[in-house]
Enzyme design. Structure first.
Site, PDB file in Angstrom:
ATOM      1  N   SER A 125      34.686  36.184  59.198  1.00 59.75           N
ATOM      2  CA  SER A 125      34.632  34.836  58.621  1.00 59.75           C
ATOM      3  C   SER A 125      34.800  34.826  57.109  1.00 59.75           C
ATOM      4  CB  SER A 125      33.273  34.223  58.971  1.00 59.75           C
ATOM      5  OG  SER A 125      33.014  33.108  58.155  1.00 59.75           O
ATOM      6  N   GLU A 127      33.130  33.119  55.268  1.00 56.43           N
ATOM      7  CA  GLU A 127      31.772  33.053  54.698  1.00 56.43           C
ATOM      8  C   GLU A 127      31.389  34.397  54.075  1.00 56.43           C
ATOM      9  OE1 GLU A 127      29.022  30.577  54.589  1.00 56.43           O
ATOM     10  OE2 GLU A 127      30.900  29.487  54.530  1.00 56.43           O
ATOM     11  N   TYR A 176      23.815  34.482  58.254  1.00 58.46           N
ATOM     12  CA  TYR A 176      25.006  34.473  59.126  1.00 58.46           C
ATOM     13  C   TYR A 176      26.112  35.328  58.514  1.00 58.46           C
ATOM     14  CZ  TYR A 176      29.518  32.794  60.907  1.00 58.46           C
ATOM     15  OH  TYR A 176      30.797  32.722  61.413  1.00 58.46           O
TER      16      TYR A 176
HETATM   17  P1  NDP Z   1      31.087  28.119  68.502  1.00 61.25           P
HETATM   18  O1  NDP Z   1      29.724  28.044  67.927  1.00 61.25           O
HETATM   19  O2  NDP Z   1      31.748  26.864  68.973  1.00 61.25           O
HETATM   20  O3  NDP Z   1      31.107  29.160  69.709  1.00 61.25           O
HETATM   21  C1  NDP Z   1      30.295  30.288  69.728  1.00 61.25           C
HETATM   22  C2  NDP Z   1      30.326  30.882  71.108  1.00 61.25           C
HETATM   23  O4  NDP Z   1      29.448  32.028  71.160  1.00 61.25           O
HETATM   24  C3  NDP Z   1      29.828  29.930  72.218  1.00 61.25           C
HETATM   25  O5  NDP Z   1      30.634  30.091  73.349  1.00 61.25           O
HETATM   26  C4  NDP Z   1      28.428  30.439  72.483  1.00 61.25           C
HETATM   27  O6  NDP Z   1      27.952  30.156  73.792  1.00 61.25           O
HETATM   28  C5  NDP Z   1      28.661  31.945  72.344  1.00 61.25           C
HETATM   29  N1  NDP Z   1      27.427  32.689  72.193  1.00 61.25           N
HETATM   30  C6  NDP Z   1      26.404  32.481  71.339  1.00 61.25           C
HETATM   31  N2  NDP Z   1      25.439  33.397  71.521  1.00 61.25           N
HETATM   32  C7  NDP Z   1      25.858  34.209  72.514  1.00 61.25           C
HETATM   33  C8  NDP Z   1      25.303  35.348  73.170  1.00 61.25           C
HETATM   34  N3  NDP Z   1      24.099  35.827  72.832  1.00 61.25           N
HETATM   35  N4  NDP Z   1      26.023  35.940  74.148  1.00 61.25           N
HETATM   36  C9  NDP Z   1      27.227  35.464  74.520  1.00 61.25           C
HETATM   37  N5  NDP Z   1      27.800  34.387  73.949  1.00 61.25           N
HETATM   38  C10 NDP Z   1      27.117  33.772  72.967  1.00 61.25           C
HETATM   39  O7  NDP Z   1      32.001  28.818  67.389  1.00 61.25           O
HETATM   40  P2  NDP Z   1      33.570  28.679  67.117  1.00 61.25           P
HETATM   41  O8  NDP Z   1      34.288  28.585  68.398  1.00 61.25           O
HETATM   42  O9  NDP Z   1      33.806  27.681  66.065  1.00 61.25           O
HETATM   43  O10 NDP Z   1      33.862  30.094  66.446  1.00 61.25           O
HETATM   44  C11 NDP Z   1      34.151  31.233  67.265  1.00 61.25           C
HETATM   45  C12 NDP Z   1      33.812  32.498  66.506  1.00 61.25           C
HETATM   46  O11 NDP Z   1      34.549  32.544  65.284  1.00 61.25           O
HETATM   47  C13 NDP Z   1      32.351  32.637  66.102  1.00 61.25           C
HETATM   48  O12 NDP Z   1      32.025  33.996  66.149  1.00 61.25           O
HETATM   49  C14 NDP Z   1      32.321  32.152  64.661  1.00 61.25           C
HETATM   50  O13 NDP Z   1      31.238  32.722  63.966  1.00 61.25           O
HETATM   51  C15 NDP Z   1      33.659  32.658  64.170  1.00 61.25           C
HETATM   52  N6  NDP Z   1      34.265  31.901  63.097  1.00 61.25           N
HETATM   53  C16 NDP Z   1      34.438  30.561  63.233  1.00 61.25           C
HETATM   54  C17 NDP Z   1      35.085  29.841  62.257  1.00 61.25           C
HETATM   55  C18 NDP Z   1      35.281  28.361  62.372  1.00 61.25           C
HETATM   56  O14 NDP Z   1      35.583  27.720  61.356  1.00 61.25           O
HETATM   57  N7  NDP Z   1      35.163  27.785  63.561  1.00 61.25           N
HETATM   58  C19 NDP Z   1      35.634  30.517  61.048  1.00 61.25           C
HETATM   59  C20 NDP Z   1      35.398  31.946  61.038  1.00 61.25           C
HETATM   60  C21 NDP Z   1      34.762  32.599  62.024  1.00 61.25           C
HETATM   61  P3  NDP Z   1      27.174  28.781  74.153  1.00 61.25           P
HETATM   62  O15 NDP Z   1      28.239  27.841  74.602  1.00 61.25           O
HETATM   63  O16 NDP Z   1      26.263  29.227  75.236  1.00 61.25           O
HETATM   64  O17 NDP Z   1      26.456  28.323  72.915  1.00 61.25           O
HETATM   65  P1  GDR Z   2      30.490  26.217  57.218  1.00 62.85           P
HETATM   66  O1  GDR Z   2      30.702  24.858  58.045  1.00 62.85           O
HETATM   67  O2  GDR Z   2      29.122  26.352  56.729  1.00 62.85           O
HETATM   68  O3  GDR Z   2      31.598  26.280  56.222  1.00 62.85           O
HETATM   69  O4  GDR Z   2      30.688  27.307  58.354  1.00 62.85           O
HETATM   70  P2  GDR Z   2      29.887  23.501  58.051  1.00 62.85           P
HETATM   71  O5  GDR Z   2      30.787  22.481  58.635  1.00 62.85           O
HETATM   72  O6  GDR Z   2      28.547  23.664  58.644  1.00 62.85           O
HETATM   73  O7  GDR Z   2      29.682  23.194  56.468  1.00 62.85           O
HETATM   74  C1  GDR Z   2      30.780  22.996  55.607  1.00 62.85           C
HETATM   75  C2  GDR Z   2      30.272  22.466  54.273  1.00 62.85           C
HETATM   76  O8  GDR Z   2      29.788  21.136  54.428  1.00 62.85           O
HETATM   77  C3  GDR Z   2      28.548  21.010  53.765  1.00 62.85           C
HETATM   78  N1  GDR Z   2      27.760  19.932  54.366  1.00 62.85           N
HETATM   79  C4  GDR Z   2      27.255  19.916  55.616  1.00 62.85           C
HETATM   80  N2  GDR Z   2      27.347  20.804  56.631  1.00 62.85           N
HETATM   81  C5  GDR Z   2      26.750  20.503  57.809  1.00 62.85           C
HETATM   82  N3  GDR Z   2      26.863  21.328  58.840  1.00 62.85           N
HETATM   83  N4  GDR Z   2      26.036  19.331  57.968  1.00 62.85           N
HETATM   84  C6  GDR Z   2      25.900  18.424  56.975  1.00 62.85           C
HETATM   85  O9  GDR Z   2      25.260  17.400  57.148  1.00 62.85           O
HETATM   86  C7  GDR Z   2      26.559  18.714  55.746  1.00 62.85           C
HETATM   87  N5  GDR Z   2      26.674  18.043  54.569  1.00 62.85           N
HETATM   88  C8  GDR Z   2      27.399  18.782  53.755  1.00 62.85           C
HETATM   89  C9  GDR Z   2      27.903  22.392  53.926  1.00 62.85           C
HETATM   90  O10 GDR Z   2      26.851  22.559  52.979  1.00 62.85           O
HETATM   91  C10 GDR Z   2      29.103  23.287  53.699  1.00 62.85           C
HETATM   92  O11 GDR Z   2      29.313  23.496  52.340  1.00 62.85           O
HETATM   93  C11 GDR Z   2      31.733  27.197  59.323  1.00 62.85           C
HETATM   94  C12 GDR Z   2      31.226  27.829  60.634  1.00 62.85           C
HETATM   95  O12 GDR Z   2      32.147  27.563  61.649  1.00 62.85           O
HETATM   96  C13 GDR Z   2      31.061  29.322  60.486  1.00 62.85           C
HETATM   97  O13 GDR Z   2      30.750  29.892  61.755  1.00 62.85           O
HETATM   98  C14 GDR Z   2      32.385  29.913  59.969  1.00 62.85           C
HETATM   99  O14 GDR Z   2      32.261  31.294  59.810  1.00 62.85           O
HETATM  100  C15 GDR Z   2      32.763  29.257  58.654  1.00 62.85           C
HETATM  101  O15 GDR Z   2      32.891  27.855  58.870  1.00 62.85           O
HETATM  102  C16 GDR Z   2      34.065  29.778  58.106  1.00 62.85           C
END
Ligand code: NDP
Ligand code: GDR
Length: 383
Positions: A125, A127, A176
């Site tokens: 990520s 992050e 995280y």
């Molecule tokens: P989600 O939170 O939507 O999905 C996470 C998935 O992980 C869900 O299917 C969840 O299952 C599963 N999970 C959580 N805990 C466990 C466990 N103990 N065993 C097995 N499965 C588990 O995330 P995204 O789809 O947005 O992201 C996918 C991956 O990419 C994540 O690893 C995230 O950290 C990473 N990532 C995401 C980014 C983004 O912007 N979306 C950017 C960079 C990285 P359940 O449905 O049961 O909760």
């Molecule tokens: P992020 O996504 O932390 O970048 O992680 P998120 O959408 O949670 O926050 C983005 C930015 O928005 C600001 N923010 C808020 N965020 C949330 N969730 N709720 C609020 O009410 C709110 N108000 C302002 C946050 O402070 C932050 O700056 C996502 C996840 O998908 C991670 O798993 C992944 O790795 C990174 O993106 C890349």
């Protein structure tokens, strides 16, 4: 037909990835942890597909992973599983560590011992960069400090280099991000030590109508959908209903009605609106993941749109697209949603994957916002 294993198939990106892999001719074994409620909504298009099988499993259980590898003999394993909410990781750091770092180690160990030729993808990520920027940015900042010439020049150069790429040093800002960084290093270590074909995609934020409701983009678009639906419902039941934008930061009160008697709607409560993110579409990013796993050599790649926007800009576009006007009338900034440590600015330089694998994103930021707003308006009607 080759089997591939997707951990986290029920999540946003895992669901798009599973669809794409089936399109490419694989049988997808989606791994889902047990839940007391149904969490397969994102997989609705796949549940009846004979090339998709949903099996029970949890990345914190190393025996379960080894067993899945032995039974299904997958040629590829994708680890999309994580406790992926940054704010939650401050509240549940140990759980986040066990799933997000430990889960990756469990899968790598199972591959090493049970199936060493299986290819592995790890969802790293942006992050992990946290507060850091490119090497050039840091160098020009240093130069700025010692420059004898006009300081503005050094400053300008500096801003031009304000991005992150594969060579940027990591400075994670949350439990995280630290867990993701541990996993990222494990992938490199297993690749170099054991010759496993293991890739990490350093993905910047990616969103879609399937995004979890607690992430800021979806929180905004879901609120818009619910609010528009609420006004439609009120119009049907209250003659001459019009809503009024009150100063009260909790509710939108209705016009010409006694507040005590009419329903009200809570305003949208958010945290830091100045944070900047490089937001792309999850479908485009699933495509990048598959490309990485089909490369000739395993490697790490930054995946990003190369554009950055504030949360405020997302709000402006989303409210304008919904026809609601100025977002400021509907939003309350609430300290509760600020984090103990923030990542202020993310902008990815994805030249490497664009050049090496010829990947590029198809959905613009504007199109992404529109898609999410339209989808949430539709979904709210159905609810
Ligand atoms: P989600 O939170 O939507 O999905 C996470 C998935 O992980 C869900 O299917 C969840 O299952 C599963 N999970 C959580 N805990 C466990 C466990 N103990 N065993 C097995 N499965 C588990 O995330 P995204 O789809 O947005 O992201 C996918 C991956 O990419 C994540 O690893 C995230 O950290 C990473 N990532 C995401 C980014 C983004 O912007 N979306 C950017 C960079 C990285 P359940 O449905 O049961 O909760
Ligand atoms: P992020 O996504 O932390 O970048 O992680 P998120 O959408 O949670 O926050 C983005 C930015 O928005 C600001 N923010 C808020 N965020 C949330 N969730 N709720 C609020 O009410 C709110 N108000 C302002 C946050 O402070 C932050 O700056 C996502 C996840 O998908 C991670 O798993 C992944 O790795 C990174 O993106 C890349």
């Amino acid at each position: 037909m080759e089997n591939v294993l997707v951990f986290g198939a029920t999540g946003q990106t895992g669901s798009y990835l599973s669809e794409l892999l089936i399109e490419r001719g694989y049988k997808v074994i989606g791994v889902s942890r047990r839940s007391s409620t149904n969490n397969t909504q994102r997989l609705s298009s796949l549940l009846e597909n004979s090339n998709f099988e949903l099996v029970e499993g949890d990345v914190t259980d190393c025996f379960c992973i080894a067993n899945l590898l032995a039974v299904y003999k997958p040629t590829q394993v994708y680890n999309m599983a994580a406790q992926s909410h940054v704010a939650t990781s401050f509240k549940q750091p140990a759980l986040t560590w066990d799933i997000t770092a430990g889960g990756c180690l469990n899968i790598l160990e199972a591959i090493r011992t049970v199936s060493p030729t299986t290819r592995f993808y790890q969802a790293s990520s942006s992050e992990m960069f946290g507060k850091n920027f490119s090497k050039k940015y840091r160098a020009s900042r240093k130069l700025g400090l010692i420059a004898k010439g006009p300081i503005e020049v050094a400053h300008l150069e500096c801003e031009e280099f304000k991005y992150q790429d594969e060579n940027t040093a990591f400075m994670p800002q949350s439990p995280y991000a630290i867990a993701k960084l541990a996993a990222h290093h494990l992938v490199r270590n297993y690749r170099e030590s054991y010759g496993i074909f293991a890739c990490s995609g350093i993905l910047f934020n990616h969103e879609s109508p399937r995004r979890g409701e607690q992430f800021v983009t979806r929180k905004i678009t879901k609120w818009i959908g619910d609010f528009i639906n609420w006004t439609e419902v009120q119009k049907k039941s209250l003659d001459g209903f019009e809503y009024q934008l009150s100063d009260n930061d909790n509710v939108l009160s209705t016009k010409n009605h006694d507040l005590a008697l009419v329903p009200t709607f809570p305003k949208l409560r958010l945290g830091n609106l100045d944070a900047k993110r490089d937001w792309g579409h999850a479908k485009d990013y699933a495509n990048a993941i598959v490309m990485m796993m089909h490369g000739e050599t395993p490697d790490d790649y930054v995946v990003s749109t190369q554009e950055t926007h504030t949360v405020r800009e997302f709000l402006e576009l989303a409210f304008a697209h919904a026809g609601l006007g100025d977002y400021k009338d509907y939003v309350v900034v609430d300290q509760k949603f600020f984090r103990p440590a923030e990542v202020d600015f993310l902008l990815g330089d994805s030249s490497k994957i664009r050049k090496t694998l010829e990947w590029s994103p198809e959905t613009s930021f504007q199109e992404l916002v529109k898609q999410m707003v339209d989808s949430d308006i539709e979904q709210a009607k159905k609810r």
